[in-house]
Write a protein that holds these residues in place. Structure first.
Motif, PDB file in Angstrom:
ATOM      1  N   LEU A   1      64.535  57.325  22.269  1.00  0.00           N
ATOM      2  CA  LEU A   1      63.736  56.468  23.134  1.00  0.00           C
ATOM      3  C   LEU A   1      62.702  57.286  23.899  1.00  0.00           C
ATOM      4  N   ASP A   2      63.091  58.480  24.363  1.00  0.00           N
ATOM      5  CA  ASP A   2      62.120  59.354  25.031  1.00  0.00           C
ATOM      6  C   ASP A   2      60.967  59.708  24.094  1.00  0.00           C
ATOM      7  N   ARG A   3      61.317  60.033  22.840  1.00  0.00           N
ATOM      8  CA  ARG A   3      60.283  60.413  21.887  1.00  0.00           C
ATOM      9  C   ARG A   3      59.375  59.240  21.561  1.00  0.00           C
TER      10      ARG A   3
ATOM     11  N   GLU B   1      82.196  60.538  19.614  1.00  0.00           N
ATOM     12  CA  GLU B   1      81.253  59.897  18.697  1.00  0.00           C
ATOM     13  C   GLU B   1      80.282  58.995  19.446  1.00  0.00           C
ATOM     14  N   ALA B   2      80.803  58.199  20.398  1.00  0.00           N
ATOM     15  CA  ALA B   2      79.946  57.285  21.163  1.00  0.00           C
ATOM     16  C   ALA B   2      78.993  58.058  22.059  1.00  0.00           C
ATOM     17  N   ALA B   3      79.496  59.119  22.710  1.00  0.00           N
ATOM     18  CA  ALA B   3      78.636  59.920  23.584  1.00  0.00           C
ATOM     19  C   ALA B   3      77.495  60.560  22.794  1.00  0.00           C
ATOM     20  N   GLU B   4      77.807  61.064  21.604  1.00  0.00           N
ATOM     21  CA  GLU B   4      76.761  61.664  20.775  1.00  0.00           C
ATOM     22  C   GLU B   4      75.748  60.619  20.333  1.00  0.00           C
ATOM     23  N   LEU B   5      76.223  59.411  20.011  1.00  0.00           N
ATOM     24  CA  LEU B   5      75.313  58.341  19.606  1.00  0.00           C
ATOM     25  C   LEU B   5      74.407  57.927  20.760  1.00  0.00           C
ATOM     26  N   ILE B   6      74.957  57.842  21.973  1.00  0.00           N
ATOM     27  CA  ILE B   6      74.151  57.471  23.139  1.00  0.00           C
ATOM     28  C   ILE B   6      73.098  58.544  23.424  1.00  0.00           C
ATOM     29  N   MET B   7      73.494  59.814  23.339  1.00  0.00           N
ATOM     30  CA  MET B   7      72.532  60.895  23.553  1.00  0.00           C
ATOM     31  C   MET B   7      71.407  60.843  22.519  1.00  0.00           C
ATOM     32  N   THR B   8      71.769  60.555  21.266  1.00  0.00           N
ATOM     33  CA  THR B   8      70.755  60.459  20.217  1.00  0.00           C
ATOM     34  C   THR B   8      69.796  59.309  20.489  1.00  0.00           C
ATOM     35  N   PHE B   9      70.339  58.168  20.930  1.00  0.00           N
ATOM     36  CA  PHE B   9      69.481  57.022  21.243  1.00  0.00           C
ATOM     37  C   PHE B   9      68.551  57.327  22.409  1.00  0.00           C
ATOM     38  N   ASN B  10      69.071  57.962  23.471  1.00  0.00           N
ATOM     39  CA  ASN B  10      68.228  58.306  24.614  1.00  0.00           C
ATOM     40  C   ASN B  10      67.104  59.261  24.214  1.00  0.00           C
ATOM     41  N   THR B  11      67.438  60.249  23.375  1.00  0.00           N
ATOM     42  CA  THR B  11      66.419  61.192  22.910  1.00  0.00           C
ATOM     43  C   THR B  11      65.364  60.479  22.066  1.00  0.00           C
TER      44      THR B  11
ATOM     45  N   GLU C   1      58.692  56.622  23.479  1.00  0.00           N
ATOM     46  CA  GLU C   1      57.834  56.324  24.618  1.00  0.00           C
ATOM     47  C   GLU C   1      56.694  57.333  24.720  1.00  0.00           C
ATOM     48  N   ALA C   2      57.011  58.612  24.473  1.00  0.00           N
ATOM     49  CA  ALA C   2      55.960  59.629  24.523  1.00  0.00           C
ATOM     50  C   ALA C   2      54.931  59.402  23.422  1.00  0.00           C
ATOM     51  N   GLU C   3      55.408  59.099  22.207  1.00  0.00           N
ATOM     52  CA  GLU C   3      54.469  58.869  21.108  1.00  0.00           C
ATOM     53  C   GLU C   3      53.639  57.614  21.330  1.00  0.00           C
ATOM     54  N   ARG C   4      54.277  56.570  21.890  1.00  0.00           N
ATOM     55  CA  ARG C   4      53.504  55.342  22.149  1.00  0.00           C
ATOM     56  C   ARG C   4      52.454  55.586  23.231  1.00  0.00           C
ATOM     57  N   ALA C   5      52.828  56.341  24.273  1.00  0.00           N
ATOM     58  CA  ALA C   5      51.861  56.629  25.329  1.00  0.00           C
ATOM     59  C   ALA C   5      50.689  57.437  24.773  1.00  0.00           C
ATOM     60  N   THR C   6      50.996  58.416  23.923  1.00  0.00           N
ATOM     61  CA  THR C   6      49.926  59.217  23.335  1.00  0.00           C
ATOM     62  C   THR C   6      49.034  58.368  22.437  1.00  0.00           C
ATOM     63  N   GLY C   7      49.662  57.545  21.589  1.00  0.00           N
ATOM     64  CA  GLY C   7      48.885  56.678  20.713  1.00  0.00           C
ATOM     65  C   GLY C   7      48.058  55.669  21.479  1.00  0.00           C
TER      66      GLY C   7
END
Length: 316
Positions: free
Chosen positions: A100-102, A88-98, A104-110
Motif C-alpha cells: 500500500l505504501d508503494r 503467517e498473518a503478521a507477515e501477510l499484513i506487513m506485505t500488504f502495508n508495504t 500510494e507513492a507510485e500514484r502520487a508520482t504518476g
C-alpha cells in the motif's frame, strides 16, 4: 507462534491426554456405559472448543486485514493495519502495508506527472487561444468596423450585429484563456486570483462572496496553484450542479497551516456519485500533502475544505 503449530499443539495435547487416559484409569466397555460415553463426549467437546478458540484468535488478524483492504483508498491515505497475530498473518499484513505504501507513492508520482503535463498543456492552449485565435478575431473585428463605415444603410445594422457577435466571441476566448492559465495568479498572487475568480463566477443568478484573510504563511507556487484549482473546481461544480444562488470562498490561516473553504447553499451531493472533479481535487491535495474534506448537507449545501499543512514536503 504460527497458526499451524498452534492447532497442531492443541490437537497433539488432546490426543496424548486421551491416549494416556485410555491406557490408565479410563476404559471403554462393550456395550458402552453411560459414564464412559459422558467422558468421551466431554473430551471431544473440550478438544473442539479448543480448536475453535485457537482458530478464532488466529484468524482475527486476517479479518482485520480484510477490513483494511476493503477500506483502502489511495486518494484517502489512512492508518495501516496493525501487525499482529500468528506469524503467517503478521507477515501477510506487513506485505500488504508495504504494498500500500508503494502504491500510494507510485500514484502520487504518476498524478504529479499527469497534473504537471496537464498544466503545461493548459498553458499552451491558453497561449494559442490568446495569440492566434484572439488576434484573428481582433483583426476580423477591425475589418468589420471598416466595412461598417462603408456599408449602405440597409446593411449597416447586420454588420453591427456581426461586430457584436465577434466581440462576444473574443471576450469568451479571453475568458477561457484566463481560466486555463490564470495570469493574475502569476502576476498578483493567490489572494488577488481568488478574488478575481469569485468575481468571474458572480453571474447567472449566483453570488460569490470572498473572504481572504491577510497574514498568510508563504506558500510555494505549486501549493498556490493547487489552492486556486480546488477553488475553481469547487465553484464550477456549484455553478453547474448545485442549483445554488449563494457561494463563498474563504482562505485563512489555521493552527496547523492554511485552510481553503468553498461553501454553497445548494442541494448537496450526498445522492450523487463522486465524479472526476472531486477525484481530481483529492489528487491535487495529495501532491502537496494537504487534506481535502467534502461535507454535504442534503438541501443545505456543500462545504469543500482544503487543509494545507504549515510545513509542505520539499520533495513535492
Amino acid at each position: 507462534m504460527s497458526l499451524f503449530w498452534r492447532i497442531f499443539s492443541l490437537n497433539a495435547a488432546g490426543l496424548v491426554l486421551a491416549a494416556a487416559l485410555l491406557l490408565g484409569p479410563v476404559t471403554v466397555s462393550t456395550p458402552v456405559l453411560p459414564a464412559e460415553a459422558l467422558v468421551v463426549v466431554v473430551g471431544l467437546a473440550v478438544l473442539l472448543a479448543g480448536n475453535a478458540l485457537v482458530l478464532r484468535i488466529g484468524l482475527a488478524s486476517l479479518r482485520r486485514l480484510g477490513g483494511a483492504m476493503a477500506a483502502a483508498d489511495l486518494l484517502r491515505p489512512g492508518p495501516r493495519a496493525v501487525v499482529a497475530g500468528p506469524a503467517e498473518a503478521a507477515e501477510l499484513i506487513m506485505t500488504f502495508n508495504t504494498m500500500l505504501d508503494r502504491l500510494e507513492a507510485e500514484r502520487a508520482t504518476g498524478a504529479a506527472r499527469a497534473l504537471s503535463a496537464q498544466e503545461r498543456e493548459r498553458h499552451r492552449i491558453a497561449r494559442e487561444l490568446h495569440d492566434e485565435v484572439g488576434q484573428t478575431l481582433t483583426a476580423v473585428l477591425l475589418q468589420l468596423r471598416r466595412v461598417a463605415d462603408r456599408a449602405p444603410d440597409g446593411l449597416r445594422a447586420e454588420v453591427g450585429q456581426a461586430q457584436e457577435a465577434t466581440r462576444a466571441g473574443l471576450d469568451e476566448i479571453r475568458r477561457i484563456a484566463r481560466r486555463l492559465r490564470p495570469g493574475v495568479l502569476d502576476e498578483l498572487g493567490l489572494a488577488s486570483a481568488l478574488r478575481s475568480l469569485a468575481t468571474e463566477f458572480t453571474a447567472h443568478g449566483l453570488t460569490v462572496r470572498h473572504h481572504i484573510v491577510g497574514g498568510l504563511p508563504p506558500l510555494t507556487e505549486e501549493t498556490e496553484l493547487v489552492v486556486y484549482r480546488v477553488a475553481q473546481e469547487g465553484l464550477t461544480n456549484t455553478a453547474r450542479h448545485a442549483a445554488a444562488d449563494r457561494a463563498e470562498v474563504r482562505l485563512r490561516p489555521v493552527a496547523d497551516g492554511v485552510e481553503l473553504l468553498v461553501r454553497d447553499n445548494g442541494k448537496g451531493i450526498d445522492a450523487m456519485p463522486v465524479g472526476a472533479g472531486i477525484s481530481g481535487m483529492r489528487e491535487r491535495a495529495l501532491l502537496i500533502g494537504a487534506v481535502l474534506a467534502v461535507e454535504s448537507r442534503p438541501g443545505r449545501g456543500t462545504d469543500i475544505r482544503l487543509r494545507i499543512p504549515a510545513t509542505v514536503p520539499g520533495d513535492r
